[in-house]
Design a protein around this motif. Structure first.
Motif, PDB file in Angstrom:
ATOM      1  N   ILE A 199       0.839  -1.206   0.000  1.00  0.00           N
ATOM      2  CA  ILE A 199       0.000   0.000   0.000  1.00  0.00           C
ATOM      3  C   ILE A 199       0.870   1.250   0.000  1.00  0.00           C
ATOM      4  O   ILE A 199       0.604   2.200  -0.752  1.00  0.00           O
ATOM      5  N   ALA A 200       1.923   1.276   0.817  1.00  0.00           N
ATOM      6  CA  ALA A 200       2.818   2.434   0.861  1.00  0.00           C
ATOM      7  C   ALA A 200       3.519   2.638  -0.477  1.00  0.00           C
ATOM      8  O   ALA A 200       3.648   3.777  -0.950  1.00  0.00           O
ATOM      9  N   THR A 201       3.946   1.555  -1.094  1.00  0.00           N
ATOM     10  CA  THR A 201       4.616   1.651  -2.396  1.00  0.00           C
ATOM     11  C   THR A 201       3.660   2.156  -3.464  1.00  0.00           C
ATOM     12  O   THR A 201       4.011   3.031  -4.262  1.00  0.00           O
ATOM     13  N   ALA A 202       2.440   1.620  -3.478  1.00  0.00           N
ATOM     14  CA  ALA A 202       1.452   2.074  -4.469  1.00  0.00           C
ATOM     15  C   ALA A 202       1.126   3.543  -4.256  1.00  0.00           C
ATOM     16  O   ALA A 202       1.057   4.322  -5.230  1.00  0.00           O
ATOM     17  N   ALA A 203       0.953   3.959  -3.012  1.00  0.00           N
ATOM     18  CA  ALA A 203       0.664   5.369  -2.738  1.00  0.00           C
ATOM     19  C   ALA A 203       1.825   6.257  -3.174  1.00  0.00           C
ATOM     20  O   ALA A 203       1.618   7.338  -3.731  1.00  0.00           O
ATOM     21  N   ALA A 204       3.066   5.803  -2.946  1.00  0.00           N
ATOM     22  CA  ALA A 204       4.235   6.586  -3.355  1.00  0.00           C
ATOM     23  C   ALA A 204       4.313   6.709  -4.879  1.00  0.00           C
ATOM     24  O   ALA A 204       4.600   7.792  -5.405  1.00  0.00           O
ATOM     25  N   VAL A 205       4.055   5.614  -5.578  1.00  0.00           N
ATOM     26  CA  VAL A 205       4.093   5.648  -7.049  1.00  0.00           C
ATOM     27  C   VAL A 205       2.989   6.556  -7.581  1.00  0.00           C
ATOM     28  O   VAL A 205       3.231   7.395  -8.458  1.00  0.00           O
ATOM     29  N   PHE A 206       1.766   6.415  -7.056  1.00  0.00           N
ATOM     30  CA  PHE A 206       0.661   7.267  -7.498  1.00  0.00           C
ATOM     31  C   PHE A 206       0.935   8.727  -7.169  1.00  0.00           C
ATOM     32  O   PHE A 206       0.631   9.617  -7.959  1.00  0.00           O
ATOM     33  N   GLU A 207       1.511   8.971  -5.987  1.00  0.00           N
ATOM     34  CA  GLU A 207       1.829  10.345  -5.599  1.00  0.00           C
ATOM     35  C   GLU A 207       2.828  10.963  -6.567  1.00  0.00           C
ATOM     36  O   GLU A 207       2.647  12.089  -7.037  1.00  0.00           O
ATOM     37  N   ARG A 208       3.891  10.224  -6.859  1.00  0.00           N
ATOM     38  CA  ARG A 208       4.922  10.734  -7.769  1.00  0.00           C
ATOM     39  C   ARG A 208       4.349  10.980  -9.168  1.00  0.00           C
ATOM     40  O   ARG A 208       4.613  12.013  -9.787  1.00  0.00           O
ATOM     41  N   THR A 209       3.545  10.042  -9.654  1.00  0.00           N
ATOM     42  CA  THR A 209       2.942  10.183 -10.978  1.00  0.00           C
ATOM     43  C   THR A 209       1.977  11.361 -11.010  1.00  0.00           C
ATOM     44  O   THR A 209       1.995  12.167 -11.950  1.00  0.00           O
ATOM     45  N   LEU A 210       1.158  11.477  -9.985  1.00  0.00           N
ATOM     46  CA  LEU A 210       0.193  12.575  -9.929  1.00  0.00           C
ATOM     47  C   LEU A 210       0.907  13.913  -9.770  1.00  0.00           C
ATOM     48  O   LEU A 210       0.489  14.911 -10.371  1.00  0.00           O
ATOM     49  N   GLN A 211       1.995  13.945  -9.000  1.00  0.00           N
ATOM     50  CA  GLN A 211       2.762  15.184  -8.854  1.00  0.00           C
ATOM     51  C   GLN A 211       3.339  15.616 -10.193  1.00  0.00           C
ATOM     52  O   GLN A 211       3.311  16.803 -10.531  1.00  0.00           O
ATOM     53  N   SER A 212       3.835  14.673 -10.980  1.00  0.00           N
ATOM     54  CA  SER A 212       4.347  14.993 -12.318  1.00  0.00           C
ATOM     55  C   SER A 212       3.237  15.538 -13.200  1.00  0.00           C
ATOM     56  O   SER A 212       3.435  16.517 -13.933  1.00  0.00           O
ATOM     57  N   ALA A 213       2.057  14.923 -13.120  1.00  0.00           N
ATOM     58  CA  ALA A 213       0.928  15.396 -13.924  1.00  0.00           C
ATOM     59  C   ALA A 213       0.487  16.785 -13.485  1.00  0.00           C
ATOM     60  O   ALA A 213       0.165  17.638 -14.333  1.00  0.00           O
ATOM     61  N   VAL A 214       0.480  17.044 -12.182  1.00  0.00           N
ATOM     62  CA  VAL A 214       0.110  18.370 -11.681  1.00  0.00           C
ATOM     63  C   VAL A 214       1.133  19.409 -12.142  1.00  0.00           C
ATOM     64  O   VAL A 214       0.764  20.522 -12.553  1.00  0.00           O
ATOM     65  N   ASP A 215       2.425  19.048 -12.104  1.00  0.00           N
ATOM     66  CA  ASP A 215       3.463  19.967 -12.572  1.00  0.00           C
ATOM     67  C   ASP A 215       3.290  20.282 -14.052  1.00  0.00           C
ATOM     68  O   ASP A 215       3.391  21.441 -14.464  1.00  0.00           O
TER      69      ASP A 215
END
Length: 167
Positions: A142-158
């Protein structure tokens, strides 16, 4: 007409997932309240003493990140329902879920280590240790999936914010 039905179905799915999260939270809370009275160390304690037992108090403190993560998941679903997936709020919710998962891992590992230290050579440790290992691995996923989604979403937001500035 098809657009409205798609959005209606999308909304129903989000509401369903939010109901599942609330039901999971209520079930976990009911279990945390009821379990100490029926199992283990506190079965012979009176109602007041049950909740002052150090092991049970540790269990309640360790469950705080779980409920915070459920709340953040609920908020994330709200952002998705409001079509605010690519926002800093969504990134923050995923980051909070990741940190909660890490805190849960730390609590589980510390609890298992304390159990092994205090119970020493007891033969009854295999079950609790195996349960701790399994829940730790699930929480790591769960922590790994949240980290991957967070990083991907942060890139999309940027990317979205850069595009908003150039237009």
């Amino acid at each position: 007409m098809k657009k409205s039905s798609i959005y209606g179905e999308h909304s129903r799915t989000i509401v369903f997932l939010q109901v599942v999260i609330v039901a999971l939270g209520i079930a976990a809370l009911a279990a945390w309240i009821r379990f100490p009275m029926t199992e283990g160390r506190a079965v012979n304690l009176d109602l007041f003493s049950i909740y002052w037992d150090p092991v049970i108090a540790y269990m309640y403190v360790a469950s705080i990140p779980f409920f915070v993560a459920l709340y953040q998941a609920f908020k994330l679903l709200e952002y998705i329902g409001q079509n605010k997936v690519f926002s800093l709020s969504s990134v923050k919710a995923l980051r909070a879920i990741k940190y909660c998962a890490i805190a849960i891992i730390a609590f589980i590992v510390a609890g298992v280590v304390l159990l092994v230290i205090t119970q020493g050579g007891s033969e009854d440790l295999a079950g609790p240790v195996a349960l701790g290992i399994m829940t730790t691995f699930v929480t790591i996923v769960i922590a790994t999936a949240a980290a991957v989604f967070e990083r991907t979403l942060q890139s999309a937001v940027d990317i979205k914010s850069e595009n908003d500035l150039t237009v």
